[in-house]
Design a protein around this motif. Structure first.
Motif, short mmCIF file in Angstrom:
data_model
loop_
_atom_site.label_atom_id
_atom_site.label_comp_id
_atom_site.label_asym_id
_atom_site.label_seq_id
_atom_site.Cartn_x
_atom_site.Cartn_y
_atom_site.Cartn_z
N SER A 93 17.09 41.76 38.43
CA SER A 93 18.02 41.18 37.45
C SER A 93 17.39 41.07 36.06
CB SER A 93 18.55 39.82 37.91
OG SER A 93 17.53 38.85 37.88
N ILE A 120 19.88 42.55 33.17
CA ILE A 120 20.50 41.68 32.17
C ILE A 120 20.74 42.42 30.86
CG2 ILE A 120 18.45 40.59 31.15
CD1 ILE A 120 20.19 37.91 31.71
N ARG A 121 19.87 43.35 30.52
CA ARG A 121 20.05 44.13 29.29
C ARG A 121 21.24 45.08 29.38
NH1 ARG A 121 14.37 46.63 28.87
NH2 ARG A 121 14.17 45.77 30.93
N GLY A 125 24.52 42.20 31.08
CA GLY A 125 24.68 40.84 30.56
C GLY A 125 24.45 39.78 31.61
N SER A 126 25.08 38.64 31.40
CA SER A 126 24.83 37.47 32.24
C SER A 126 25.27 37.64 33.69
CB SER A 126 25.49 36.23 31.64
OG SER A 126 26.89 36.42 31.58
N VAL A 127 26.11 38.63 33.98
CA VAL A 127 26.50 38.88 35.36
C VAL A 127 25.27 39.23 36.22
CG1 VAL A 127 27.03 41.35 35.16
CG2 VAL A 127 28.28 39.95 36.80
N ALA A 128 24.20 39.70 35.57
CA ALA A 128 22.96 40.02 36.28
C ALA A 128 22.36 38.79 36.96
CB ALA A 128 21.94 40.64 35.33
N LEU A 129 22.69 37.61 36.46
CA LEU A 129 22.15 36.38 37.04
C LEU A 129 22.68 36.12 38.45
CD1 LEU A 129 22.28 34.13 33.86
CD2 LEU A 129 20.33 35.43 34.77
N THR A 130 23.76 36.78 38.82
CA THR A 130 24.29 36.63 40.18
C THR A 130 23.62 37.58 41.17
OG1 THR A 130 26.08 38.24 39.84
CG2 THR A 130 26.55 35.93 39.30
N TRP A 131 22.92 38.59 40.66
CA TRP A 131 22.32 39.60 41.51
C TRP A 131 21.34 39.03 42.55
CZ3 TRP A 131 23.92 43.77 43.35
CH2 TRP A 131 23.07 44.76 43.84
#
Length: 181
Positions: A99, A103-104, A107-113
Motif C-alpha cells: 500500500s 497510495i501514489r 490515492g487513499s483507497v490504498a489504505l484499505t489494501w
C-alpha cells in the motif's frame, strides 16, 4: 495469472530453505516466496522494470516480516486456526508494504489494501487447509493453488483499478501532448 506466484514461490522456498520452522527460515523463505510472488504480480500488472523492482522488494519484505511474525505468534502450529492467523498477519504485512507504493497510484483507497489482503490470505489458508489437509504439517510458507485461486479472485479489483488508472493517465497525457502541438 498472478495466482501461480503463490505456489511456485512457496514451493521454491520450501525446496531451497526447508520447512517453515524457525525465525531464520520464516524470514528467508518468506522473502523468497514474496520475491517470486511480487515478480509474478509486477509482470501481470504490466509494471515497467522501474516500477517492478519496488513492488517485488516490498512484497518480499512484507511476506518475510509477516511470515516471521505470524509463525511466531502461532508457535509454528499448523492447525486451522493457526493457519488462518498466519494468513491474516502475513496478508496484513504484505498489504501494508504494497500500500505504501499503491497510495501514489490510487490515492487513499490504498489504505484499505492491508485489510483486504489480511482477510484474503486468511481465507486462502482456510481453503488450502480444507483441500490439502494433513500436508500443511510440512510447514509450507504459503497456501497452495486452491488458496491462491481464492486470493486472486478476492483481490481481482486491484489490477482492474491499476489498469483503468494507467489508461486514464495515458489518455490525459496524450490529450496534453495533442493540445500542446
Amino acid at each position: 495469472m498472478t495466482f501461480l506466484g503463490y505456489p511456485v514461490g512457496g514451493y521454491l522456498a520450501f525446496l531451497i530453505v526447508g520447512p517453515l520452522d524457525s525465525t531464520p527460515t520464516a524470514l528467508a523463505g518468506g522473502a523468497l516466496t514474496g520475491a517470486v510472488l511480487g515478480l509474478a504480480q509486477a509482470w501481470a500488472f504490466g509494471f515497467s522494470r522501474r516500477g517492478a523492482l519496488p513492488w517485488v522488494l516490498s512484497t518480499a519484505v512484507g511476506l518475510a516480516a509477516g511470515t516471521a511474525i505470524g509463525a511466531a505468534v502461532t508457535t509454528y502450529a499448523t492447525d486451522t486456526t493457526s493457519l488462518v492467523v498466519l494468513g491474516a498477519v502475513t496478508g496484513l504485512c504484505v498489504g501494508a508494504a504494497q500500500s505504501a507504493l499503491l497510495i501514489r497510484r490510487v490515492g487513499s483507497v490504498a489504505l484499505t489494501w492491508p485489510i483486504v489482503l489480511a482477510g484474503a490470505w486468511a481465507l486462502g489458508w482456510l481453503v488450502s487447509e480444507a483441500v490439502i489437509g494433513s500436508s500443511v504439517d510440512k510447514h509450507f510458507y504459503i497456501f497452495g493453488s486452491s488458496g491462491a485461486i481464492v486470493v486472486a479472485l478476492v483481490t481481482l479489483p486491484l489490477p482492474l483499478v491499476l489498469t483503468r488508472r494507467d489508461s486514464a493517465a495515458r489518455r490525459s497525457a496524450a490529450r496534453l501532448v495533442g493540445s500542446a502541438s
